[in-house]
Design a protein around this motif. Structure first.
Motif, PDB file in Angstrom:
ATOM      1  N   ALA A  91       0.816  -1.216   0.000  1.00 16.18           N
ATOM      2  CA  ALA A  91       0.000   0.000   0.000  1.00 16.18           C
ATOM      3  C   ALA A  91       0.845   1.259   0.000  1.00 16.18           C
ATOM      4  N   THR A  92       2.082   1.137   0.469  1.00 15.70           N
ATOM      5  CA  THR A  92       2.889   2.346   0.655  1.00 15.70           C
ATOM      6  C   THR A  92       4.162   2.330  -0.189  1.00 15.70           C
ATOM      7  N   GLY A  97       0.949   6.411  -3.967  1.00 19.15           N
ATOM      8  CA  GLY A  97       0.007   5.909  -2.964  1.00 19.15           C
ATOM      9  C   GLY A  97       0.121   6.627  -1.638  1.00 19.15           C
ATOM     10  N   LEU A  98       0.171   5.858  -0.596  1.00 21.34           N
ATOM     11  CA  LEU A  98       0.182   6.390   0.754  1.00 21.34           C
ATOM     12  C   LEU A  98       1.592   6.299   1.319  1.00 21.34           C
ATOM     13  N   ARG A  99       1.832   7.075   2.364  1.00 19.07           N
ATOM     14  CA  ARG A  99       3.109   6.952   3.072  1.00 19.07           C
ATOM     15  C   ARG A  99       2.883   6.178   4.357  1.00 19.07           C
ATOM     16  N   ARG A 100       3.889   5.379   4.714  1.00 18.08           N
ATOM     17  CA  ARG A 100       3.769   4.568   5.907  1.00 18.08           C
ATOM     18  C   ARG A 100       4.117   5.402   7.128  1.00 18.08           C
ATOM     19  N   PHE A 146      -9.641  -6.776   0.518  1.00 16.09           N
ATOM     20  CA  PHE A 146      -9.521  -5.413  -0.021  1.00 16.09           C
ATOM     21  C   PHE A 146      -8.838  -4.542   1.032  1.00 16.09           C
ATOM     22  N   LEU A 147      -7.864  -3.746   0.606  1.00 14.94           N
ATOM     23  CA  LEU A 147      -7.159  -2.866   1.549  1.00 14.94           C
ATOM     24  C   LEU A 147      -7.919  -1.553   1.719  1.00 14.94           C
ATOM     25  N   ARG A 173      -1.775   2.060  -6.090  1.00 14.68           N
ATOM     26  CA  ARG A 173      -1.977   0.612  -6.098  1.00 14.68           C
ATOM     27  C   ARG A 173      -3.167   0.170  -5.274  1.00 14.68           C
ATOM     28  N   ILE A 174      -3.620   1.009  -4.336  1.00 14.67           N
ATOM     29  CA  ILE A 174      -4.739   0.547  -3.509  1.00 14.67           C
ATOM     30  C   ILE A 174      -6.017   1.359  -3.735  1.00 14.67           C
ATOM     31  N   SER A 175      -6.087   2.087  -4.837  1.00 13.63           N
ATOM     32  CA  SER A 175      -7.383   2.693  -5.176  1.00 13.63           C
ATOM     33  C   SER A 175      -8.318   1.556  -5.585  1.00 13.63           C
ATOM     34  N   LEU A 176      -9.611   1.796  -5.581  1.00 12.33           N
ATOM     35  CA  LEU A 176     -10.545   0.729  -5.943  1.00 12.33           C
ATOM     36  C   LEU A 176     -10.306   0.197  -7.365  1.00 12.33           C
ATOM     37  N   PRO A 177     -10.169   1.079  -8.387  1.00 18.45           N
ATOM     38  CA  PRO A 177      -9.963   0.534  -9.732  1.00 18.45           C
ATOM     39  C   PRO A 177      -8.706  -0.329  -9.821  1.00 18.45           C
TER      40      PRO A 177
END
Ligand SMILES: *[C@@H]1O[C@H](CO)[C@@H](O)[C@H](O)[C@H]1NC(C)=O
Ligand SMILES: *[C@@H]1O[C@H](CO)[C@@H](O)[C@H](O)[C@H]1NC(C)=O
Length: 414
Positions: A91-92, A97-100, A146-147, A173-177
């Motif tokens: 996810a990160t 994406g997101l930051r951890r 699902f994340l 990478r962790i958006s719904l699409p």
């Protein structure tokens, strides 16, 4: 009567001998919430498929959910994932994406933070979306692990609406699409048609357009997606080289350079950065005056308003100066006109539906909901390109016509 699992499997594989019934299209019906002007859709969560209303965030990196709020039935909580896990890394790991954020060390839960400022805890759980197969059979398509980014604040600002969070559809990478494309081996793209009444988002195998009277996919223009100059790298951003009003290039100098256009479902009206807005509004008002449109006092949040009785009409809405966003070359333009340009505020005022975006850095133009409505968009994040059509009204179509081919289970509940 419960059938043994083997029997079901057999049925499924037999059904798949007819190719059309193997294809699967995921469907997110959209309704615009009148109080927030946000586009709301429904996904399902947990084993009992509790409906979860979510506000769509086109460029958002993740599903942000208030996981503590209980649904209609008591579904088990999502499972938090540890900081030291494949999921937390996945996810990160990509820049968009997101930051951890694991202040409690590697053995703590996976904290995540987005460039847009949201913070939460990463969890996984079943999320399902309406789907329809090639023969029109409806069902839901579930991703078991699902994340989700759990954040109490995810539903803030939606108090009275029942909305429980935001659904990110961005280039992460962790958006719904992205998660459904991975889970179902779909092409990494989706189509969106925003509307004040009956919008829709579809992803998957298609067919997408066979029910329409015109092949709208042939009318799409493509432009490359670029890396955003904004805090959220998951946003959909394209290059902008000039703006034309009624064919005349806006006189801008080097102190206010144009660079990019961002697409956003978070704002209802397009925002143009302050240094450009004055020239933009002035040019529009000048061209409108030449067409005989009479100015009236502004009605907030708009600055440029006209007497509706002095505005002509066309099949595509009010007859007003065309706004062209010139993209990678003179040949590639995003034209805004008619209904997408103007907002009828009252019997006395119809206003240019574009607002002053302030001095914030980022994109020169943020295209908001009103300008994106009834325009077919192809968000091809796999191919790093954006497809956009002319207003569907110019083909005597609307998003409702597009949606009519995907009558899903949620259509009636929205
Ligand atoms: C977008 O514009 C930037 C700055 O002018 C340029 O460096 C970049 O190559 C452009 N990208 C595309 C895909 O045209
Ligand atoms: C550039 O544009 C800004 C804002 O439109 C204006 O204030 C400034 O005087 C212009 N500078 C030149 C050199 O034309």
């Amino acid at each position: 009567m419960a059938a043994p699992p083997g029997y079901l499997l057999l049925l499924f594989s037999l059904a798949c001998l007819v190719p059309s019934s193997c294809s699967r299209t995921l469907v997110l019906p959209l309704a615009r919430d009148p109080s927030t002007l946000r586009y709301v859709t429904t996904v399902y969560r947990g084993p009992s498929l509790d409906p979860v209303p979510l506000a769509v965030d086109l460029g958002g990196p993740s599903l942000w959910l208030d996981c503590s709020a209980s649904g209609p039935s008591s579904s088990p909580a999502v499972r938090r994932v540890p900081c030291r896990s494949i999921q937390c890394l996945a996810a990160t790991s990509d820049a968009s994406g997101l930051r951890r954020a694991c202040p409690g060390g590697a053995s703590s839960v996976c904290g995540v933070r987005s460039g847009g400022g949201e913070a939460g805890v990463l969890a996984e759980g079943a999320v399902a979306v309406d789907s329809v197969d090639g023969s029109g059979e409806r069902s839901v398509a579930a991703v078991d692990r699902f994340l989700i980014s759990c954040a109490r604040a995810a539903a803030a600002g939606f108090a009275a609406t029942g909305v429980r969070g935001t659904l990110g559809l961005g280039r992460s990478r962790i958006s719904l699409p992205s998660q459904v494309a991975t889970a179902f081996a779909f092409r990494r793209r989706f189509f969106a048609c925003l509307s004040a009444t009956e919008g829709i988002i579809v992803a998957g195998d298609g067919p997408f357009f066979s029910h329409l009277s015109a092949d709208v996919s042939k009318s799409l223009t493509y432009t490359p997606l670029v890396t955003p100059n904004s805090p959220r790298a998951s946003d959909y951003v394209i290059n902008l080289t000039s703006i034309k009003i009624d064919g005349e290039r806006l006189p801008l100098n080097s102190s206010s350079p144009l660079h990019s256009v961002k697409l956003s479902t978070e704002i209802p009206y397009t925002a143009v950065a302050s240094p450009i807005y004055s020239a933009f509004a002035e040019a529009f008002a000048g061209a409108a005056s030449a067409m005989g449109m009479a100015r009236v006092p502004p009605v907030a949040p708009f600055r440029v308003c006209f007497d509706p009785r002095t505005i002509g009409t066309t099949a595509a809405g009010p007859d007003v100066p065309a706004i062209d966003l010139v993209l990678q070359s003179e040949m590639v333009k995003w034209r805004i006109g008619g209904w997408n340009s103007m907002v009828r505020v009252s019997d006395e005022a119809t206003c240019l539906g574009v607002v002053d975006g302030g001095d914030r850095p980022g994109s020169s133009v943020v295209l908001g909901g009103h300008q994106l409505e009834d325009v077919l968009l192809e968000l091809d994040f796999g191919g790093s390109r954006l497809g956009f059509g002319p207003p569907l009204s110019t083909m005597q179509l609307s998003c409702s016509d597009f949606r009519s081919g995907f009558n899903s289970m949620a259509s009636s509940s929205l």
